[in-house]
Design a protein around this motif. Structure first.
Motif, short mmCIF file in Angstrom:
data_model
loop_
_atom_site.label_atom_id
_atom_site.label_comp_id
_atom_site.label_asym_id
_atom_site.label_seq_id
_atom_site.Cartn_x
_atom_site.Cartn_y
_atom_site.Cartn_z
N LEU A 60 0.83 -1.20 0.00
CA LEU A 60 0.00 0.00 0.00
C LEU A 60 0.87 1.25 0.00
O LEU A 60 0.55 2.24 -0.68
N MET A 61 1.96 1.22 0.73
CA MET A 61 2.89 2.36 0.74
C MET A 61 3.46 2.59 -0.66
O MET A 61 3.59 3.73 -1.11
N ASN A 62 3.78 1.50 -1.35
CA ASN A 62 4.28 1.62 -2.73
C ASN A 62 3.22 2.21 -3.65
O ASN A 62 3.52 3.04 -4.51
N ASP A 63 1.97 1.78 -3.46
CA ASP A 63 0.87 2.30 -4.29
C ASP A 63 0.69 3.81 -4.07
O ASP A 63 0.47 4.56 -5.03
N ILE A 64 0.78 4.23 -2.82
CA ILE A 64 0.62 5.65 -2.51
C ILE A 64 1.75 6.46 -3.13
O ILE A 64 1.53 7.54 -3.69
N ALA A 65 2.97 5.94 -3.02
CA ALA A 65 4.13 6.64 -3.59
C ALA A 65 4.00 6.77 -5.10
O ALA A 65 4.27 7.84 -5.67
N MET A 66 3.56 5.70 -5.76
CA MET A 66 3.40 5.74 -7.21
C MET A 66 2.27 6.69 -7.61
O MET A 66 2.38 7.42 -8.60
N ALA A 67 1.19 6.69 -6.83
CA ALA A 67 0.06 7.58 -7.13
C ALA A 67 0.47 9.05 -6.97
O ALA A 67 0.09 9.91 -7.77
N SER A 68 1.25 9.33 -5.94
CA SER A 68 1.72 10.70 -5.72
C SER A 68 2.63 11.15 -6.85
O SER A 68 2.51 12.28 -7.35
N GLN A 69 3.52 10.26 -7.27
CA GLN A 69 4.43 10.59 -8.37
C GLN A 69 3.65 10.81 -9.67
O GLN A 69 3.92 11.75 -10.43
N ASP A 70 2.68 9.95 -9.91
CA ASP A 70 1.86 10.05 -11.12
C ASP A 70 1.07 11.36 -11.14
O ASP A 70 0.98 12.04 -12.17
N MET A 71 0.51 11.72 -9.98
CA MET A 71 -0.28 12.94 -9.91
C MET A 71 0.60 14.18 -10.11
O MET A 71 0.20 15.14 -10.78
N ASN A 72 1.80 14.14 -9.54
CA ASN A 72 2.72 15.26 -9.73
C ASN A 72 3.08 15.44 -11.20
O ASN A 72 3.14 16.57 -11.71
N GLN A 73 3.33 14.32 -11.87
CA GLN A 73 3.67 14.39 -13.29
C GLN A 73 2.51 14.95 -14.11
O GLN A 73 2.71 15.80 -15.00
N LYS A 74 1.31 14.50 -13.80
CA LYS A 74 0.14 14.98 -14.54
C LYS A 74 -0.11 16.46 -14.27
O LYS A 74 -0.53 17.20 -15.17
N MET A 75 0.14 16.88 -13.02
CA MET A 75 -0.03 18.29 -12.69
C MET A 75 0.98 19.15 -13.45
O MET A 75 0.64 20.23 -13.97
N GLU A 76 2.21 18.67 -13.53
CA GLU A 76 3.24 19.41 -14.26
C GLU A 76 2.90 19.49 -15.75
O GLU A 76 3.08 20.54 -16.39
N GLN A 77 2.40 18.39 -16.29
CA GLN A 77 1.99 18.39 -17.69
C GLN A 77 0.84 19.35 -17.93
O GLN A 77 0.81 20.09 -18.93
N ALA A 78 -0.12 19.35 -16.99
CA ALA A 78 -1.27 20.25 -17.13
C ALA A 78 -0.84 21.71 -17.04
O ALA A 78 -1.33 22.56 -17.79
N LYS A 79 0.10 22.00 -16.14
CA LYS A 79 0.61 23.37 -16.02
C LYS A 79 1.34 23.80 -17.29
O LYS A 79 1.19 24.94 -17.76
N ALA A 80 2.13 22.88 -17.83
CA ALA A 80 2.88 23.19 -19.06
C ALA A 80 1.93 23.46 -20.22
O ALA A 80 2.13 24.41 -21.01
N MET A 81 0.88 22.65 -20.32
CA MET A 81 -0.09 22.84 -21.40
C MET A 81 -0.85 24.16 -21.23
O MET A 81 -1.11 24.88 -22.20
#
Length: 207
Positions: free
Chosen positions: A171-192
């Motif tokens: 579960l800790m791994n899932d949370i870490a991956m979800a946080s990383q994924d959300m950060n990446q998507k947020m950065e992409q959204a900001k760039a767009m």
């Protein structure tokens, strides 16, 4: 004559006593060994390999030595080792019980802290930037993780410490991956968004 008979009687009694004494000492400690094996299995089931790794490893090594004494019929050595292991087994039980509660509680606490950080990322602004569909997926993912965290809490309440500790890792791994994924998507959204704004501000070329 009477004195001689008394002497022979006393000598015989002493000899028989010694024979009984040594006979008793030479009996294999079958019951003690069985009890130790049962205790080791119980400790393993409670997570001794994880929560009291060093103590459990030492106990297993001594049990192997003890079994060797039993197999080679070195009963006195086996009895002495079995007796010394009885006290050590109590220490292993105590270490397993204490560490199991502490380590599993710590793991679940970390889960809740990281999950709270992930939830904190899901602001209205973030949802707007991600878009309704993507934000909905993220919220669903967080809800599923929240449910798993609640199950871990239930394991703690039921003293299922090994289950709580083991289930906390993925579960800790899932949370870490979800946080990383959300950060990446947020950065992409900001760039767009920045690119779109830059295009909107750019003056049209004169014909």
């Amino acid at each position: 004559m009477s004195t001689r008979k008394n002497y022979l009687y006393a000598t015989t009694v002493a000899a028989l006593s010694l024979m009984l004494l040594f006979s008793g000492c030479s009996k294999p400690p079958t019951e003690e060994v069985a009890a130790l094996q049962g205790d080791l299995e119980a400790c393993k089931a409670q997570g001794a390999e994880v929560f009291a790794e060093a103590e459990y490893g030492q106990a297993m090594q001594k049990m192997s030595t003890l079994q060797g004494y039993m197999d080679s019929k070195q009963n006195r050595m086996a009895k002495a080792l079995a007796d010394s292991m009885m006290a050590e087994m109590e220490a292993l039980k105590s270490a397993t019980a204490t560490n199991a509660k502490d380590m599993s509680t710590q793991a679940v606490t970390m889960i809740n802290e990281e999950l709270a950080k992930l939830k904190g990322m899901m602001t209205p602004e973030a949802a707007k930037m991600l878009g309704a569909e993507e934000a909905g997926k993220c919220e669903q993912q967080v809800m599923e993780m929240d449910s798993k965290a609640a199950a871990l809490k239930a394991d703690l309440d039921n003293s299922a410490f090994l289950d709580a500790f083991n289930n906390a890792k993925p579960l800790m791994n899932d949370i870490a991956m979800a946080s990383q994924d959300m950060n990446q998507k947020m950065e992409q959204a900001k760039a767009m968004a920045a690119e779109k704004m830059a295009k909107a501000k750019k003056p049209a070329k004169k014909k």
